[in-house]
Design a protein around this motif. Structure first.
Motif, mmCIF file in Angstrom:
data_model
loop_
_atom_site.group_PDB
_atom_site.id
_atom_site.type_symbol
_atom_site.label_atom_id
_atom_site.label_comp_id
_atom_site.label_asym_id
_atom_site.label_seq_id
_atom_site.Cartn_x
_atom_site.Cartn_y
_atom_site.Cartn_z
ATOM 1 N N HIS A 26 0.841 -1.206 0.000
ATOM 2 C CA HIS A 26 0.000 0.000 0.000
ATOM 3 C C HIS A 26 0.870 1.248 0.000
ATOM 4 O O HIS A 26 1.452 1.629 1.010
ATOM 5 C CB HIS A 26 -0.911 0.013 1.234
ATOM 6 N N HIS A 36 1.345 5.288 -2.253
ATOM 7 C CA HIS A 36 0.784 6.237 -3.234
ATOM 8 C C HIS A 36 1.940 6.843 -4.021
ATOM 9 O O HIS A 36 2.478 7.884 -3.642
ATOM 10 C CB HIS A 36 -0.018 7.331 -2.518
ATOM 11 N N HIS A 84 -9.730 1.853 0.422
ATOM 12 C CA HIS A 84 -9.457 2.650 1.623
ATOM 13 C C HIS A 84 -10.763 2.637 2.412
ATOM 14 O O HIS A 84 -11.749 3.239 1.983
ATOM 15 C CB HIS A 84 -9.105 4.087 1.259
ATOM 16 N N HIS A 136 -6.474 0.118 5.818
ATOM 17 C CA HIS A 136 -6.592 1.023 6.976
ATOM 18 C C HIS A 136 -7.571 0.516 8.034
ATOM 19 O O HIS A 136 -7.184 0.152 9.115
ATOM 20 C CB HIS A 136 -6.931 2.456 6.548
ATOM 21 N N ASP A 153 2.275 3.335 2.959
ATOM 22 C CA ASP A 153 1.279 4.333 2.595
ATOM 23 C C ASP A 153 1.895 5.534 1.886
ATOM 24 O O ASP A 153 1.574 5.806 0.740
ATOM 25 C CB ASP A 153 0.465 4.784 3.820
HETATM 26 FE FE FE2 Z 1 -3.549 5.092 1.382
#
Ligand code: FE2
Length: 415
Positions: free
Chosen positions: A58, A60, A211, A243, A310
Motif C-alpha cells: 500500500h 501512493h 481505503h 486502513h 502508505d
Molecule cells: Fe492510502
C-alpha cells in the motif's frame, strides 16, 4: 547460481538454493551441496535468513515526494492532506509524476521490495497520474512488479463523473479497483460506491483494494458492507480492506459480531501503522486513541493482515525512506505486538501475508519452480532482524543480483 548456508523460515537446519534460468530449481540440505565447486556468482548466506522479497502492499506513488508543495499540512489531519493534495494535483504532469514515482521505486528496491501495490488518484478528468504510472509499471519491471489501484481520492459518488473515471481507469489498464466510502458525502453514497466498485471488479476480473473507514469515527462502518459484498459474491481472496482504523474505535460488542462476517468473507487487511498513528487521533485531546486497526486481534482470529508504508514524503506523511522494516518495527510497537510469539513470525507481516493480499500465488515464495526472487538478510531469525534493525544484504531478482549492501562497520576506539 547457488546460495549456500541459507536459513529458511519454517524449516530446520541450513539449506542451499539452486537457481537456474531465473527460477528456483532445487532446495537441498546444505550438507548435500557441500562437495560442489563454488561458482563465481555463488553467494554464502552465512547462516542468515533467506526469504522471498519484501512486499509493499500500500503506497501512493503518484503523490510521493510532494510534501510542502504548495504548502505543508499544518494540522496533520487526513482531511487537510487531501486538501493539500488537491492543490498539488492541479499542477502535476506526466513527466513530474514519472520522475517522482521512479525515484521512490528505486528506494523501495534498495530495501529489498520487489512487489508493490500503488494507489493512483483517478479523480482527475485527464487521468494524468494513471497514464504516468502505467508507463512506470512497464519501465521499472526490472526492479519491481507493480499493481496499480484505480483510487478515487475525492470519491466515486461525490466527485463529478466519478463512476466514468473509475471505469475508464480500469479499461486503460489499472489492475485493482479502489474506493474511499468513508469520504463520500453521505452514508448512502458510501454504500453505493462499494456496490459500484465491486460490480466493476466482478465484471472486469480485477482485484479490489478499498481505503475503508480511515477515520476515528466509530460510526464509520463500510467494512461490513465491503466484507458482505465479498462474501456474497465469493470474491474474498481478491479483496483487501486498507486502513480500517475506525475498528480501533468500535466497541467490542459490535466488533465481535463484525469478526464473524470478516472471517466468512476471507478478505485481507492492510494496516499502515506509521501513517495512521500520525494522521489519526487528531480530534482527540486526552486520552488519545492510537487510531490503528485491530491487527493482532484479526491475526489471532485467523485473518490475513499485512503492513504497508502508505506514504513517502507527501501531504499525509512527511517522512519515509522506503524501508518497510522500519514500518514493521513501529507497527509491532503501536499494535502491542512485541510478545514472544509475535516476534517469532514478525516477517510474515511484510512477506507472506502481503503476497496473499496481492494474490501473488505461485509468483511468490521459496519453492522449486517459482521465480528466483529472494533476499539474503543480515540476521538469522525474525526476532533478531527486528531487534538488530537488520536489513537485506542482497536482493536477487530473476536469478540476478539486483541490490547488494554492506552493513556499516563500527569500532569503539580505544577499547
Ligand atoms: Fe492510502
Amino acid at each position: 547460481m547457488l546460495i549456500t548456508n541459507a536459513r529458511l523460515r519454517h524449516r530446520e537446519g541450513l539449506h542451499a538454493l539452486h537457481l537456474e534460468n531465473g527460477r528456483i530449481a532445487r532446495i537441498t540440505p546444505q550438507a548435500e551441496a557441500q562437495g560442489q565447486p563454488a561458482g563465481p556468482d555463488d553467494l554464502d548466506a552465512g547462516g542468515n535468513l533467506v526469504v522471498p522479497p519484501f512486499v509493499e502492499p500500500h503506497i501512493h506513488l503518484d503523490a510521493t515526494l510532494t510534501a510542502g508543495e504548495p504548502r505543508w499540512n499544518m494540522s496533520g489531519t487526513l482531511f487537510e492532506g487531501i486538501e493539500c493534495w488537491g492543490e498539488r494535483k492541479a499542477t502535476i504532469t506526466q513527466e513530474d509524476t514519472k520522475t517522482r514515482a521512479k525515484k521512490t521505486i528505486r528506494t523501495l528496491a534498495a530495501h529489498g521490495i520487489q512487489h508493490v501495490r500503488t494507489h493512483v488518484d483517478v479523480t482527475d478528468p485527464d487521468l494524468t497520474a494513471l497514464k504516468a504510472l502505467l508507463e512506470v509499471r512497464a519501465e521499472t519491471a526490472h526492479l519491481i512488479d507493480l499493481q496499480i489501484v484505480a483510487f478515487p481520492q475525492e470519491g466515486i459518488e461525490s466527485y463529478r463523473n466519478g463512476r466514468e473515471l473509475m471505469t475508464e481507469a480500469i479499461a486503460l489498464g489499472a489492475d485493482v479497483v479502489g474506493g474511499i466510502p468513508h469520504f463520500e458525502y453521505t452514508r448512502d453514497q458510501g454504500v453505493s460506491s462499494v456496490k459500484f466498485l465491486m460490480d466493476l471488479a466482478e465484471r472486469s476480473g480485477c482485484l479490489v483494494d478499498v481505503h475503508c473507514d480511515e477515520t476515528d469515527d466509530p460510526h464509520s462502518r463500510f467494512l461490513e458492507v465491503l466484507a458482505e459484498e465479498a462474501r456474497s459474491r465469493d470474491m474474498g481472496s481478491r479483496v483487501t480492506a486498507s486502513h480500517t482504523t475506525a475498528m480501533g474505535s468500535y466497541d467490542n460488542a459490535y466488533c465481535a459480531k463484525l469478526f464473524r462476517l470478516l472471517g466468512h468473507s476471507g478478505i485481507s487487511f492492510v494496516s499502515c501503522p506509521t501513517e495512521s498513528i500520525h494522521l489519526q487521533g487528531r480530534f482527540d485531546s486526552f486520552p488519545k486513541r492510537r487510531g490503528v486497526t485491530r491487527v493482532n486481534e484479526l491475526l489471532e482470529a485467523g485473518m490475513n493482515v499485512c503492513f504497508g508504508q502508505d506514504s513517502i514524503v507527501d501531504p499525509w506523511y512527511p517522512l519515509g525512506n522506503g524501508n518497510i522494516l522500519r514500518v514493521l518495527e513501529a507497527g509491532l510497537h503501536i499494535c502491542h505486538m512485541l510478545g514472544y510469539r509475535n516476534l517469532q513470525s514478525a516477517l510474515d507481516l511484510v512477506t507472506d501475508n502481503s503476497a496473499k493480499a496481492l494474490a501473488l500465488g505461485e509468483r511468490y515464495g521459496l519453492e522449486p519452480g517459482r521465480p528466483a526472487n529472494l533476499l539474503i538478510l543480515s540476521a538469522d531469525s525474525d526476532y533478531e532482524m527486528i531487534r538488530s534493525q537488520g536489513l537485506p544484504l542482497y536482493s536477487i531478482r530473476h536469478g540476478q543480483v539486483l541490490m547488494q549492501r554492506q552493513m556499516a562497520q563500527v569500532q569503539l576506539v580505544g577499547e
